[in-house]
Design a protein around this motif. Structure first.
Motif, PDB file in Angstrom:
ATOM      1  N   GLU A 155     -24.728  83.047  68.375  1.00 23.58           N
ATOM      2  CA  GLU A 155     -25.515  83.127  69.595  1.00 23.58           C
ATOM      3  C   GLU A 155     -25.253  84.450  70.311  1.00 23.58           C
ATOM      4  O   GLU A 155     -24.211  85.081  70.097  1.00 23.58           O
ATOM      5  CB  GLU A 155     -25.166  81.964  70.529  1.00 23.58           C
ATOM      6  CG  GLU A 155     -25.375  80.599  69.917  1.00 23.58           C
ATOM      7  CD  GLU A 155     -24.954  79.492  70.857  1.00 23.58           C
ATOM      8  OE1 GLU A 155     -25.769  79.116  71.726  1.00 23.58           O
ATOM      9  OE2 GLU A 155     -23.813  79.008  70.740  1.00 23.58           O
ATOM     10  N   ALA A 156     -26.178  84.848  71.186  1.00 23.25           N
ATOM     11  CA  ALA A 156     -25.995  86.061  71.982  1.00 23.25           C
ATOM     12  C   ALA A 156     -26.807  85.948  73.269  1.00 23.25           C
ATOM     13  O   ALA A 156     -28.012  85.733  73.231  1.00 23.25           O
ATOM     14  CB  ALA A 156     -26.422  87.297  71.201  1.00 23.25           C
ATOM     15  N   TYR A 157     -26.107  86.086  74.389  1.00 22.01           N
ATOM     16  CA  TYR A 157     -26.749  86.052  75.705  1.00 22.01           C
ATOM     17  C   TYR A 157     -26.062  87.053  76.624  1.00 22.01           C
ATOM     18  O   TYR A 157     -24.834  87.096  76.690  1.00 22.01           O
ATOM     19  CB  TYR A 157     -26.646  84.655  76.334  1.00 22.01           C
ATOM     20  CG  TYR A 157     -27.249  83.554  75.494  1.00 22.01           C
ATOM     21  CD1 TYR A 157     -28.620  83.345  75.456  1.00 22.01           C
ATOM     22  CD2 TYR A 157     -26.429  82.718  74.741  1.00 22.01           C
ATOM     23  CE1 TYR A 157     -29.175  82.329  74.685  1.00 22.01           C
ATOM     24  CE2 TYR A 157     -26.965  81.701  73.970  1.00 22.01           C
ATOM     25  CZ  TYR A 157     -28.338  81.512  73.944  1.00 22.01           C
ATOM     26  OH  TYR A 157     -28.871  80.510  73.173  1.00 22.01           O
ATOM     27  N   VAL A 158     -26.860  87.819  77.348  1.00 20.51           N
ATOM     28  CA  VAL A 158     -26.296  88.743  78.321  1.00 20.51           C
ATOM     29  C   VAL A 158     -25.706  87.975  79.497  1.00 20.51           C
ATOM     30  O   VAL A 158     -24.632  88.299  80.006  1.00 20.51           O
ATOM     31  CB  VAL A 158     -27.368  89.734  78.816  1.00 20.51           C
ATOM     32  CG1 VAL A 158     -26.840  90.551  79.987  1.00 20.51           C
ATOM     33  CG2 VAL A 158     -27.795  90.659  77.682  1.00 20.51           C
ATOM     34  N   SER A 159     -26.426  86.943  79.941  1.00 16.11           N
ATOM     35  CA  SER A 159     -26.014  86.191  81.120  1.00 16.11           C
ATOM     36  C   SER A 159     -25.306  84.906  80.712  1.00 16.11           C
ATOM     37  O   SER A 159     -25.925  83.980  80.192  1.00 16.11           O
ATOM     38  CB  SER A 159     -27.237  85.865  81.981  1.00 16.11           C
ATOM     39  OG  SER A 159     -26.872  85.108  83.109  1.00 16.11           O
ATOM     40  N   THR A 160     -23.999  84.845  80.927  1.00 19.96           N
ATOM     41  CA  THR A 160     -23.216  83.630  80.712  1.00 19.96           C
ATOM     42  C   THR A 160     -22.243  83.487  81.875  1.00 19.96           C
ATOM     43  O   THR A 160     -21.846  84.479  82.490  1.00 19.96           O
ATOM     44  CB  THR A 160     -22.413  83.680  79.394  1.00 19.96           C
ATOM     45  OG1 THR A 160     -21.561  84.837  79.411  1.00 19.96           O
ATOM     46  CG2 THR A 160     -23.335  83.740  78.183  1.00 19.96           C
ATOM     47  N   PRO A 161     -21.835  82.262  82.201  1.00 19.28           N
ATOM     48  CA  PRO A 161     -20.845  82.091  83.279  1.00 19.28           C
ATOM     49  C   PRO A 161     -19.560  82.850  82.953  1.00 19.28           C
ATOM     50  O   PRO A 161     -19.124  82.894  81.797  1.00 19.28           O
ATOM     51  CB  PRO A 161     -20.612  80.578  83.285  1.00 19.28           C
ATOM     52  CG  PRO A 161     -21.844  79.993  82.671  1.00 19.28           C
ATOM     53  CD  PRO A 161     -22.292  80.987  81.638  1.00 19.28           C
ATOM     54  N   GLY A 162     -18.941  83.447  83.955  1.00 23.58           N
ATOM     55  CA  GLY A 162     -17.732  84.220  83.722  1.00 23.58           C
ATOM     56  C   GLY A 162     -16.609  83.424  83.085  1.00 23.58           C
ATOM     57  O   GLY A 162     -15.845  83.956  82.271  1.00 23.58           O
ATOM     58  N   TRP A 163     -16.526  82.118  83.402  1.00 26.67           N
ATOM     59  CA  TRP A 163     -15.425  81.319  82.854  1.00 26.67           C
ATOM     60  C   TRP A 163     -15.551  81.101  81.349  1.00 26.67           C
ATOM     61  O   TRP A 163     -14.569  80.728  80.699  1.00 26.67           O
ATOM     62  CB  TRP A 163     -15.314  79.979  83.586  1.00 26.67           C
ATOM     63  CG  TRP A 163     -16.457  79.027  83.343  1.00 26.67           C
ATOM     64  CD1 TRP A 163     -17.565  78.873  84.111  1.00 26.67           C
ATOM     65  CD2 TRP A 163     -16.581  78.083  82.262  1.00 26.67           C
ATOM     66  NE1 TRP A 163     -18.398  77.916  83.578  1.00 26.67           N
ATOM     67  CE2 TRP A 163     -17.807  77.408  82.452  1.00 26.67           C
ATOM     68  CE3 TRP A 163     -15.793  77.752  81.170  1.00 26.67           C
ATOM     69  CZ2 TRP A 163     -18.253  76.410  81.583  1.00 26.67           C
ATOM     70  CZ3 TRP A 163     -16.239  76.762  80.294  1.00 26.67           C
ATOM     71  CH2 TRP A 163     -17.448  76.109  80.509  1.00 26.67           C
ATOM     72  N   TYR A 164     -16.746  81.339  80.785  1.00 24.86           N
ATOM     73  CA  TYR A 164     -16.907  81.209  79.330  1.00 24.86           C
ATOM     74  C   TYR A 164     -15.886  82.050  78.574  1.00 24.86           C
ATOM     75  O   TYR A 164     -15.493  81.704  77.460  1.00 24.86           O
ATOM     76  CB  TYR A 164     -18.311  81.674  78.929  1.00 24.86           C
ATOM     77  CG  TYR A 164     -19.382  80.599  78.913  1.00 24.86           C
ATOM     78  CD1 TYR A 164     -19.296  79.484  79.724  1.00 24.86           C
ATOM     79  CD2 TYR A 164     -20.494  80.725  78.094  1.00 24.86           C
ATOM     80  CE1 TYR A 164     -20.296  78.524  79.718  1.00 24.86           C
ATOM     81  CE2 TYR A 164     -21.493  79.766  78.076  1.00 24.86           C
ATOM     82  CZ  TYR A 164     -21.388  78.662  78.889  1.00 24.86           C
ATOM     83  OH  TYR A 164     -22.373  77.711  78.872  1.00 24.86           O
ATOM     84  N   GLY A 230     -22.408  86.923  70.974  1.00 20.54           N
ATOM     85  CA  GLY A 230     -22.635  88.269  71.483  1.00 20.54           C
ATOM     86  C   GLY A 230     -22.810  88.224  72.992  1.00 20.54           C
ATOM     87  O   GLY A 230     -23.461  87.314  73.518  1.00 20.54           O
ATOM     88  N   ARG A 231     -22.276  89.221  73.707  1.00 20.25           N
ATOM     89  CA  ARG A 231     -22.273  89.166  75.172  1.00 20.25           C
ATOM     90  C   ARG A 231     -23.070  90.290  75.834  1.00 20.25           C
ATOM     91  O   ARG A 231     -23.278  90.241  77.049  1.00 20.25           O
ATOM     92  CB  ARG A 231     -20.827  89.209  75.677  1.00 20.25           C
ATOM     93  CG  ARG A 231     -19.983  88.052  75.216  1.00 20.25           C
ATOM     94  CD  ARG A 231     -18.531  88.204  75.684  1.00 20.25           C
ATOM     95  NE  ARG A 231     -18.451  88.346  77.134  1.00 20.25           N
ATOM     96  CZ  ARG A 231     -17.317  88.611  77.782  1.00 20.25           C
ATOM     97  NH1 ARG A 231     -16.185  88.780  77.113  1.00 20.25           N
ATOM     98  NH2 ARG A 231     -17.311  88.724  79.098  1.00 20.25           N
ATOM     99  N   THR A 232     -23.532  91.272  75.070  1.00 23.71           N
ATOM    100  CA  THR A 232     -24.188  92.430  75.689  1.00 23.71           C
ATOM    101  C   THR A 232     -25.681  92.506  75.379  1.00 23.71           C
ATOM    102  O   THR A 232     -26.338  93.492  75.728  1.00 23.71           O
ATOM    103  CB  THR A 232     -23.520  93.729  75.210  1.00 23.71           C
ATOM    104  OG1 THR A 232     -23.652  93.837  73.781  1.00 23.71           O
ATOM    105  CG2 THR A 232     -22.049  93.748  75.579  1.00 23.71           C
ATOM    106  N   TYR A 233     -26.239  91.474  74.767  1.00 21.02           N
ATOM    107  CA  TYR A 233     -27.662  91.472  74.418  1.00 21.02           C
ATOM    108  C   TYR A 233     -28.101  90.025  74.242  1.00 21.02           C
ATOM    109  O   TYR A 233     -27.283  89.117  74.061  1.00 21.02           O
ATOM    110  CB  TYR A 233     -27.910  92.246  73.119  1.00 21.02           C
ATOM    111  CG  TYR A 233     -27.147  91.683  71.929  1.00 21.02           C
ATOM    112  CD1 TYR A 233     -27.752  90.789  71.041  1.00 21.02           C
ATOM    113  CD2 TYR A 233     -25.816  92.032  71.714  1.00 21.02           C
ATOM    114  CE1 TYR A 233     -27.043  90.262  69.972  1.00 21.02           C
ATOM    115  CE2 TYR A 233     -25.105  91.508  70.649  1.00 21.02           C
ATOM    116  CZ  TYR A 233     -25.722  90.623  69.784  1.00 21.02           C
ATOM    117  OH  TYR A 233     -25.024  90.092  68.733  1.00 21.02           O
ATOM    118  N   ASP A 234     -29.402  89.803  74.300  1.00 25.43           N
ATOM    119  CA  ASP A 234     -29.982  88.482  74.049  1.00 25.43           C
ATOM    120  C   ASP A 234     -30.561  88.449  72.640  1.00 25.43           C
ATOM    121  O   ASP A 234     -31.193  89.420  72.196  1.00 25.43           O
ATOM    122  CB  ASP A 234     -31.095  88.176  75.050  1.00 25.43           C
ATOM    123  CG  ASP A 234     -30.576  87.989  76.462  1.00 25.43           C
ATOM    124  OD1 ASP A 234     -29.519  87.351  76.615  1.00 25.43           O
ATOM    125  OD2 ASP A 234     -31.228  88.469  77.415  1.00 25.43           O
ATOM    126  N   ALA A 235     -30.359  87.356  71.951  1.00 28.32           N
ATOM    127  CA  ALA A 235     -30.915  87.205  70.615  1.00 28.32           C
ATOM    128  C   ALA A 235     -31.212  85.729  70.360  1.00 28.32           C
ATOM    129  O   ALA A 235     -30.595  84.845  70.964  1.00 28.32           O
ATOM    130  CB  ALA A 235     -29.942  87.734  69.561  1.00 28.32           C
TER     131      ALA A 235
END
Length: 325
Positions: A155-164, A230-235
């Protein structure tokens, strides 16, 4: 006629919003209270249902005539929420993972054992139509004895809760993703894990973002579980589950297509339109009604947690670990 279940939602994030909508959509629930550390977020979700908004777990659990709660908080807060729910005498649907440590799991187990209410863990794959069909096919024996599983989730998302990505809060790929894998494999093959090894990728200042897990099972099956974020892009998420057995192979992909291949040919089914979350909330309501159908309880949550904790230990020790150690 079934009565309406008055539901409190602990956590107004992504899953809290989805669960509230799915619960109301079943026709069995009324959302009467929402709690979140972000009061604005709690008020926003509560306003959609005419519910009361609260800033903490204890306040929500003190709402009069509350019947049940959904726990969708950061993982390290699950024990606190479960303790408050037990004190309030309400039914509990706690999202996976059950909690973050074996000691917390033992405490939640004791709370549930002392309660006459339903305690269900949100292992949602058990309520997805393609996975239910897979379980039926495997249990029916037409594939023979399963001996290998590949379970992949990327998975890859730019926006995730910080606690993740805060290990202290119960974040990291192992805690975020592996519980589903460990639960669905054990459920599908009706066998528990006996050994776990793991390698991870952990960026500086972060919990791990990738994990490559190997697991052995009492039945003799071996599994490879590949998890990455992934944390810097959406896919678009990529998932693939493959099980090989003596007489055939079963596959489930991200499009929710089930494919079964045997010497007799190929069976293909699409379950893309299935409302899995509605089914899960419906099962919770049925359990509250006492319908007698099985559901994943605290023991299932603890079993998956023990496997995840074994994976974390293996990642730091360069050796195989026993899940119940």
């Amino acid at each position: 006629m079934a009565t309406t279940i008055r539901l409190g939602v602990l956590g107004a994030g992504i899953m809290g919003r989805r669960v509230a909508a799915a619960a109301v959509g079943t026709g069995r629930f009324e959302v009467v209270a929402v709690a979140d550390a972000d009061r604005v977020r709690a008020e926003s979700l509560a306003g959609e249902y005419g519910a009361s908004a609260h800033g903490g777990v204890a306040d929500l659990c003190a709402v009069p005539d509350l019947d049940a709660v959904y726990v969708g908080l950061p993982h390290a807060l699950h024990l606190e929420a479960c303790a408050a729910a037990a004190a309030a005498g309400v039914h509990v649907l706690v999202d996976k993972p059950l909690c973050t440590t074996a000691a917390e799991a033992d405490r939640i187990g004791a709370l549930a054992a002392a309660s006459d209410r339903v305690w269900m863990v949100g292992f949602s794959y058990r309520y997805r139509a393609e996975w239910q069909r897979a379980q039926q096919i495997i249990a029916g024996g037409e594939l023979g004895l399963p001996y290998f599983v590949l379970d992949t989730a990327i998975e890859a998302y730019v926006s995730t809760p910080g606690w993740y990505w805060d290990a202290a809060a119960g974040g990291g790929t192992i805690q975020l993703q592996s519980h589903h894998s460990f639960d669905r494999i054990a459920w599908l093959i009706d066998s528990d894990a006996t050994g776990v090894s793991c390698r991870i990728v952990r960026p500086p200042g972060s919990a791990e973002v990738s994990a490559q897990i190997s697991a052995t099972y009492r039945s003799g099956l071996v599994a490879g579980i590949s998890l990455s974020f992934g944390r810097t892009y959406d896919a678009v998420p990529r998932t693939l589950f493959v099980l090989q057995a003596e007489r055939g192979m079963l596959e489930i992909d991200e499009d929710r297509t089930l494919r079964v291949t045997t010497a007799d040919g190929v069976l293909t089914e699409s379950h893309a339109d299935d409302d899995w979350l509605g089914h899960e909330l419906g099962a919770f309501a049925g359990a509250v009604d006492g319908d007698g159908f099985p559901f994943p309880g605290i023991a299932a949550g603890r079993a998956a947690l023990q496997c995840a904790l074994a994976a974390e230990r293996a990642a730091t020790s360069d050796s195989w670990m026993v899940p119940d150690a």
